[in-house]
Motif scaffolding. Sequence first.
Motif, PDB file in Angstrom:
ATOM      1  N   UNK A 175     -37.602   3.232   4.885  1.00 60.71           N
ATOM      2  CA  UNK A 175     -38.068   4.188   5.427  1.00 60.71           C
ATOM      3  C   UNK A 175     -38.861   4.046   6.325  1.00 60.71           C
ATOM      4  N   UNK A 176     -39.883   2.800   6.661  1.00 64.44           N
ATOM      5  CA  UNK A 176     -40.188   3.096   7.490  1.00 64.44           C
ATOM      6  C   UNK A 176     -39.497   3.471   9.227  1.00 64.44           C
ATOM      7  N   UNK A 177     -38.829   3.527   9.089  1.00 61.97           N
ATOM      8  CA  UNK A 177     -36.992   3.706  10.198  1.00 61.97           C
ATOM      9  C   UNK A 177     -37.213   5.075   9.804  1.00 61.97           C
ATOM     10  N   UNK A 178     -36.701   4.952   9.157  1.00 62.62           N
ATOM     11  CA  UNK A 178     -36.506   6.946   8.900  1.00 62.62           C
ATOM     12  C   UNK A 178     -37.881   7.484   9.359  1.00 62.62           C
ATOM     13  N   UNK A 179     -39.081   7.310   9.229  1.00 61.41           N
ATOM     14  CA  UNK A 179     -40.113   8.226   9.561  1.00 61.41           C
ATOM     15  C   UNK A 179     -40.355   7.984  10.732  1.00 61.41           C
ATOM     16  N   UNK A 180     -39.959   6.122  11.450  1.00 56.70           N
ATOM     17  CA  UNK A 180     -40.597   6.454  12.720  1.00 56.70           C
ATOM     18  C   UNK A 180     -39.380   7.405  13.389  1.00 56.70           C
ATOM     19  N   UNK A 211     -36.244  -8.128  -3.115  1.00 51.96           N
ATOM     20  CA  UNK A 211     -35.317  -7.567  -2.214  1.00 51.96           C
ATOM     21  C   UNK A 211     -35.406  -6.785  -1.817  1.00 51.96           C
ATOM     22  N   UNK A 212     -35.483  -5.811  -3.312  1.00 53.63           N
ATOM     23  CA  UNK A 212     -35.203  -4.162  -2.904  1.00 53.63           C
ATOM     24  C   UNK A 212     -36.327  -3.304  -2.222  1.00 53.63           C
ATOM     25  N   UNK A 213     -37.618  -3.883  -2.446  1.00 57.91           N
ATOM     26  CA  UNK A 213     -39.214  -3.184  -2.115  1.00 57.91           C
ATOM     27  C   UNK A 213     -38.676  -3.755  -0.281  1.00 57.91           C
ATOM     28  N   UNK A 214     -37.938  -4.604   0.242  1.00 53.39           N
ATOM     29  CA  UNK A 214     -38.139  -5.184   1.590  1.00 53.39           C
ATOM     30  C   UNK A 214     -37.299  -4.186   2.018  1.00 53.39           C
ATOM     31  N   UNK A 215     -35.870  -3.896   1.535  1.00 55.77           N
ATOM     32  CA  UNK A 215     -34.869  -2.810   1.956  1.00 55.77           C
ATOM     33  C   UNK A 215     -35.219  -1.486   2.101  1.00 55.77           C
ATOM     34  N   UNK A 273     -44.954   1.228   3.697  1.00 55.10           N
ATOM     35  CA  UNK A 273     -46.133   0.791   2.695  1.00 55.10           C
ATOM     36  C   UNK A 273     -47.029   1.692   1.707  1.00 55.10           C
ATOM     37  N   UNK A 274     -47.712   2.730   2.421  1.00 59.02           N
ATOM     38  CA  UNK A 274     -48.807   3.894   1.205  1.00 59.02           C
ATOM     39  C   UNK A 274     -47.417   3.544   0.431  1.00 59.02           C
ATOM     40  N   UNK A 275     -46.536   4.695   0.942  1.00 55.88           N
ATOM     41  CA  UNK A 275     -45.511   5.409  -0.183  1.00 55.88           C
ATOM     42  C   UNK A 275     -45.562   4.364  -1.509  1.00 55.88           C
ATOM     43  N   UNK A 276     -44.607   3.003  -1.326  1.00 56.29           N
ATOM     44  CA  UNK A 276     -44.259   2.141  -2.117  1.00 56.29           C
ATOM     45  C   UNK A 276     -46.055   1.338  -2.993  1.00 56.29           C
ATOM     46  N   UNK A 302     -46.242   0.442  -6.890  1.00 54.64           N
ATOM     47  CA  UNK A 302     -46.406  -0.660  -7.308  1.00 54.64           C
ATOM     48  C   UNK A 302     -47.660  -0.742  -8.048  1.00 54.64           C
ATOM     49  N   UNK A 303     -48.329   1.193  -8.490  1.00 53.11           N
ATOM     50  CA  UNK A 303     -49.637   1.587  -8.300  1.00 53.11           C
ATOM     51  C   UNK A 303     -50.604   0.577  -7.214  1.00 53.11           C
ATOM     52  N   UNK A 304     -50.354   0.611  -6.405  1.00 55.57           N
ATOM     53  CA  UNK A 304     -51.719  -0.828  -5.864  1.00 55.57           C
ATOM     54  C   UNK A 304     -52.268   0.983  -4.787  1.00 55.57           C
ATOM     55  N   UNK A 305     -53.507   0.257  -4.243  1.00 55.49           N
ATOM     56  CA  UNK A 305     -54.473   0.317  -3.571  1.00 55.49           C
ATOM     57  C   UNK A 305     -53.846  -0.088  -2.121  1.00 55.49           C
TER      58      UNK A 305
END
Length: 281
Positions: free
Chosen positions: A17-22, A8-12, A60-63, A68-71
């Motif tokens: 973050x996506x809104x601020x960047x946009x 839930x925290x990730x989704x928030x 998504x890239x940042x998170x 998550x330490x994933x590609x």
Amino acid sequence: MKKYLILCLQLVVFMILSGLIAVGLLIPLEMTDLQVIGGTGIYSTILSEFAMLLGALLAAFIILRFWEKKPFSDLGFSFLHRGKDLLWGVFIAFAIYAIGFAVSVAAGWVRIVDVGFYLKDMLLYLLLMIAVGMYEELSIRGFVLGRMLNVGMHPMLALLISSLLFAAMHLGNDGITAVAFISLTLAGMLLGATYLYTRNLAFPIALHTFWNWIQGAVCGYAVSGTDSGQSVFSIALSDNTLMNGGEFGFEGSLVCIILEVIFLFILLRFVGPSLDYKKRS
């Protein structure tokens, strides 16, 4: 319980973050005469949607990279070797509207008033729908549904919850009804069905893009309550809004719900498994 709180925290965080960047991307454009933020013209709308897409991509890239330490490839935002997925997405979009529009016209729920061909408008609207399709699929299927599957949520439950969130995104649209909300939830399940097998966004992006484009630029319906401008078919709707969707568009109709249920079964039973390259290799 902890993993779901983190989810839930990730989704928030993703949403904020996506809104601020946009917004950050749009502010420089707002200083020009374009009036992008809150603009209603086709060019302003296209720029806004691509800014939202870039915001979602970067968030998504940042998170994924730092949390998550994933590609980034974990989202499935790739068309490489996914030609079959793309073709299935386009085909199903055309099939749904070929059947639904033909039935609606034959039954008198929709009447064709005029026919025209507006190449510039159709191409601009296609560009807009590409941005919309990519943004919403990256966000809802790639990030939301993908994170739910990653924490071990049952695939069908994850598909349902993400689809309800997708429908909830449209609650502020003009003409929204209970029927339209159900239809949008089913549409979300259609869009996410193959992702359960492939973890790739090629199919849902193709389906979403051409679903919207055919609905608006070809058939002349409103798209989720939004006017689509010039279209191949200029139509008039009967008073039977239950069957034609009324102000919301075809996806607010009972006809659409019936077709969504049929094609959802086909996707879950036949198409999705056939696109799962891992099982076939």
